[in-house]
Design an enzyme around this catalytic site. Structure first.
Site, PDB file in Angstrom:
ATOM      1  N   ASN A  25       0.835  -1.195   0.000  1.00  0.00           N
ATOM      2  CA  ASN A  25       0.000   0.000   0.000  1.00  0.00           C
ATOM      3  C   ASN A  25       0.873   1.249   0.000  1.00  0.00           C
ATOM      4  O   ASN A  25       1.963   1.266   0.587  1.00  0.00           O
ATOM      5  CB  ASN A  25      -1.023  -0.006   1.138  1.00  0.00           C
ATOM      6  CG  ASN A  25      -0.435  -0.244   2.515  1.00  0.00           C
ATOM      7  OD1 ASN A  25       0.611  -0.858   2.656  1.00  0.00           O
ATOM      8  ND2 ASN A  25      -1.119   0.236   3.534  1.00  0.00           N
ATOM      9  N   GLU A  47      -3.007  -4.783  -3.097  1.00  0.00           N
ATOM     10  CA  GLU A  47      -3.478  -5.719  -4.130  1.00  0.00           C
ATOM     11  C   GLU A  47      -3.588  -5.035  -5.489  1.00  0.00           C
ATOM     12  O   GLU A  47      -3.174  -5.584  -6.514  1.00  0.00           O
ATOM     13  CB  GLU A  47      -4.849  -6.295  -3.763  1.00  0.00           C
ATOM     14  CG  GLU A  47      -4.877  -7.066  -2.449  1.00  0.00           C
ATOM     15  CD  GLU A  47      -5.216  -6.190  -1.250  1.00  0.00           C
ATOM     16  OE1 GLU A  47      -4.730  -5.037  -1.173  1.00  0.00           O
ATOM     17  OE2 GLU A  47      -5.970  -6.664  -0.383  1.00  0.00           O
TER      18      GLU A  47
HETATM   19  N1  THU Z   1      -5.272  -1.662   2.476  1.00  0.00           N
HETATM   20  C1  THU Z   1      -4.708  -2.442   1.522  1.00  0.00           C
HETATM   21  O1  THU Z   1      -3.584  -2.196   1.078  1.00  0.00           O
HETATM   22  N2  THU Z   1      -5.420  -3.495   1.057  1.00  0.00           N
HETATM   23  C2  THU Z   1      -6.666  -3.837   1.486  1.00  0.00           C
HETATM   24  O2  THU Z   1      -7.297  -4.690   0.896  1.00  0.00           O
HETATM   25  C3  THU Z   1      -7.214  -3.188   2.683  1.00  0.00           C
HETATM   26  C4  THU Z   1      -6.599  -1.873   3.025  1.00  0.00           C
HETATM   27  C5  THU Z   1      -4.532  -0.494   2.960  1.00  0.00           C
HETATM   28  C6  THU Z   1      -5.109   0.832   2.537  1.00  0.00           C
HETATM   29  C7  THU Z   1      -4.577   1.749   3.599  1.00  0.00           C
HETATM   30  O3  THU Z   1      -3.293   2.192   3.211  1.00  0.00           O
HETATM   31  C8  THU Z   1      -4.438   0.872   4.823  1.00  0.00           C
HETATM   32  O4  THU Z   1      -4.518  -0.460   4.367  1.00  0.00           O
HETATM   33  C9  THU Z   1      -5.517   1.102   5.882  1.00  0.00           C
HETATM   34  O5  THU Z   1      -6.781   1.021   5.326  1.00  0.00           O
END
Ligand code: THU
Length: 135
Positions: A46, A59
């Site tokens: 992320n 993802e």
């Molecule tokens: N996040 C992801 O990378 N993938 C997901 O499927 C759920 C949420 C990240 C987004 C944000 O940077 C952090 O997790 C908190 O929501």
């Protein structure tokens, strides 16, 4: 032919999570996308932003990296949230994975072992490219 175990995919996702840029949520996530037999694994983490809404999930980061390499299919995605066991893909990521035919989702169980799901468990009655062609 490259073939990856669920443990290997989770391990790759964990490595990607180490590169997460998550200064606002402090919730690092990593994803490993495997397109299928003979294909390499694509990683994503992320990436957040001072404009919070512009955060990119791990993802979708992995899937778009895969597509940029000319590959448009997903067999398995493994997802790790360093602070949540398991960490499941959010709704938006499920839809993007659906676009490329994702078959399986692997997350890390509370005991650290892989937990595998058929994709249809995570997004039943989904909307996909076939709907647009009337199939
Ligand atoms: N996040 C992801 O990378 N993938 C997901 O499927 C759920 C949420 C990240 C987004 C944000 O940077 C952090 O997790 C908190 O929501």
């Amino acid at each position: 032919m490259a073939q990856y175990s669920d443990e290997e995919l989770l391990s790759a996702a964990r490595e990607a999570a180490a590169n997460a840029y998550a200064p606002y949520s402090s919730f690092p996530v990593g994803a490993a996308v495997w397109p299928g037999e003979g294909q390499p694994v694509f990683l994503g983490c992320n990436v957040e932003n001072a404009a919070y809404g512009e955060a990119i999930c791990a993802e979708r980061n992995a899937v778009t990296t895969m597509v940029a390499q000319g590959i448009r299919q997903v067999d398995t995605v493994a997802v790790i949230g360093l602070k949540a066991h398991p960490c499941y893909p959010c709704g938006a990521c499920r839809q993007v994975l659906r676009e490329f035919g994702c078959r399986r989702v692997v997350v890390e169980g509370p005991d650290g072992r892989p937990v595998a799901h058929d994709f249809s468990e995570l997004l039943p009655y989904s909307f996909g490219p076939d709907a647009l062609s009337g199939v």
